[in-house]
Design a protein around this motif. Structure first.
Motif, mmCIF file in Angstrom:
data_model
loop_
_atom_site.group_PDB
_atom_site.id
_atom_site.type_symbol
_atom_site.label_atom_id
_atom_site.label_comp_id
_atom_site.label_asym_id
_atom_site.label_seq_id
_atom_site.Cartn_x
_atom_site.Cartn_y
_atom_site.Cartn_z
ATOM 1 N N TYR A 7 23.577 41.289 41.104
ATOM 2 C CA TYR A 7 24.447 41.278 42.270
ATOM 3 C C TYR A 7 24.231 40.030 43.116
ATOM 4 O O TYR A 7 25.175 39.445 43.626
ATOM 5 C CB TYR A 7 24.182 42.530 43.113
ATOM 6 C CG TYR A 7 25.154 42.726 44.249
ATOM 7 C CD1 TYR A 7 26.420 43.247 44.032
ATOM 8 C CD2 TYR A 7 24.794 42.389 45.548
ATOM 9 C CE1 TYR A 7 27.313 43.433 45.064
ATOM 10 C CE2 TYR A 7 25.678 42.572 46.599
ATOM 11 C CZ TYR A 7 26.934 43.092 46.349
ATOM 12 O OH TYR A 7 27.813 43.270 47.382
ATOM 13 N N ASN A 43 28.950 55.009 42.199
ATOM 14 C CA ASN A 43 30.382 54.827 41.974
ATOM 15 C C ASN A 43 30.740 53.333 41.961
ATOM 16 O O ASN A 43 31.794 52.927 42.419
ATOM 17 C CB ASN A 43 31.195 55.580 43.024
ATOM 18 C CG ASN A 43 32.620 55.824 42.572
ATOM 19 O OD1 ASN A 43 32.899 55.859 41.372
ATOM 20 N ND2 ASN A 43 33.519 55.959 43.530
ATOM 21 N N TYR A 44 29.800 52.518 41.487
ATOM 22 C CA TYR A 44 29.941 51.066 41.380
ATOM 23 C C TYR A 44 30.244 50.412 42.729
ATOM 24 O O TYR A 44 30.779 49.315 42.799
ATOM 25 C CB TYR A 44 31.000 50.685 40.339
ATOM 26 C CG TYR A 44 30.555 51.010 38.939
ATOM 27 C CD1 TYR A 44 29.917 50.062 38.154
ATOM 28 C CD2 TYR A 44 30.734 52.289 38.407
ATOM 29 C CE1 TYR A 44 29.476 50.364 36.874
ATOM 30 C CE2 TYR A 44 30.288 52.596 37.129
ATOM 31 C CZ TYR A 44 29.666 51.634 36.375
ATOM 32 O OH TYR A 44 29.233 51.944 35.111
ATOM 33 N N ASP A 45 29.919 51.072 43.830
ATOM 34 C CA ASP A 45 30.150 50.555 45.171
ATOM 35 C C ASP A 45 28.848 49.975 45.711
ATOM 36 O O ASP A 45 28.007 50.687 46.253
ATOM 37 C CB ASP A 45 30.654 51.681 46.079
ATOM 38 C CG ASP A 45 31.074 51.164 47.440
ATOM 39 O OD1 ASP A 45 31.133 49.931 47.627
ATOM 40 O OD2 ASP A 45 31.347 52.002 48.315
ATOM 41 N N SER A 47 28.742 47.106 47.767
ATOM 42 C CA SER A 47 28.941 46.316 48.974
ATOM 43 C C SER A 47 28.897 47.179 50.224
ATOM 44 O O SER A 47 29.154 48.374 50.181
ATOM 45 C CB SER A 47 30.286 45.597 48.925
ATOM 46 O OG SER A 47 30.290 44.675 47.867
ATOM 47 N N TYR A 48 28.566 46.544 51.320
ATOM 48 C CA TYR A 48 28.602 47.205 52.617
ATOM 49 C C TYR A 48 29.057 46.170 53.646
ATOM 50 O O TYR A 48 28.910 44.969 53.436
ATOM 51 C CB TYR A 48 27.230 47.768 52.984
ATOM 52 C CG TYR A 48 26.184 46.717 53.222
ATOM 53 C CD1 TYR A 48 25.895 46.274 54.509
ATOM 54 C CD2 TYR A 48 25.500 46.128 52.166
ATOM 55 C CE1 TYR A 48 24.946 45.295 54.730
ATOM 56 C CE2 TYR A 48 24.551 45.143 52.390
ATOM 57 C CZ TYR A 48 24.283 44.736 53.673
ATOM 58 O OH TYR A 48 23.347 43.760 53.891
#
Length: 188
Positions: A7, A43-45, A47-48
């Motif tokens: 990432y 859930n492949y999330d 980023s924030y």
């Protein structure tokens, strides 16, 4: 670590490197399987909404001025070091960072375009602005952080901002010690 390196890094280490670091405690297939499991659970999330994302957005309205943005980055990092910022939204901290950077560099008013990109009016920014000025006016609490931003690479942002705060502190806080000690945010 494997997911984080993919990432964050431009060239992430190969799975073989992670097998080796784990002292061959896991096979490459097990590491890849664990990676899929973790990513599916998230859930492949990955980023924030962090303050830097908001600063980049506001920088658009400022024509990506490098000096303003560098001062803004230093101010954003202040919010990670001082507990008083924890109750505030990252987007508001980013807006206040850009506002103060523009103020210090005399880049003009907080106009309607900046307010739209930032999502905050000049009035909404004031409480965070005052916290930032108070931090800058006080003694250096984090020497390594200060030195990092005092370098030429970072356009001497920490020096520029602290010098400005020393000279303009009383203009922004009427009775600084009393107001900040009481825990209430002073009004302009």
């Amino acid at each position: 670590m494997f997911i984080a390196s993919k990432y964050e890094e431009v060239l992430s280490p190969h799975v073989q490197n992670f097998r080796h670091v784990a002292d061959d405690g896991f096979t490459e297939a097990e590491i890849l399987s664990a990676e899929r499991f973790v990513l599916a659970a998230l859930n492949y999330d990955l980023s924030y909404p962090n303050p830097m994302n908001f600063l980049r957005r506001i920088s658009k309205a400022d024509n990506y001025d490098i000096q303003t943005r560098t001062l803004g980055k230093y101010l954003l990092e202040i919010s990670c070091l001082d507990y008083r910022f924890i109750a505030h939204k990252p987007s508001l901290i980013a807006a206040a960072s850009m506002y103060l950077a523009r103020l210090v560099l005399e880049r003009g008013d907080w106009d309607a375009t900046l307010a739209v990109y930032a999502g905050y009016t000049e009035q909404e920014i004031q409480p965070i602005l005052k916290l930032m000025i108070d931090y800058l006016h006080g003694p250096v609490q984090h020497d390594a952080f200060f030195r990092k931003y005092a370098s030429k690479k970072f356009l001497k942002a920490s020096i520029v901002l602290r010098t400005w705060a020393k000279n303009h502190y009383t203009e922004y806080l009427d009775n600084p010690a009393e107001e900040l000690e009481s825990g209430k945010t002073p009004q302009l």
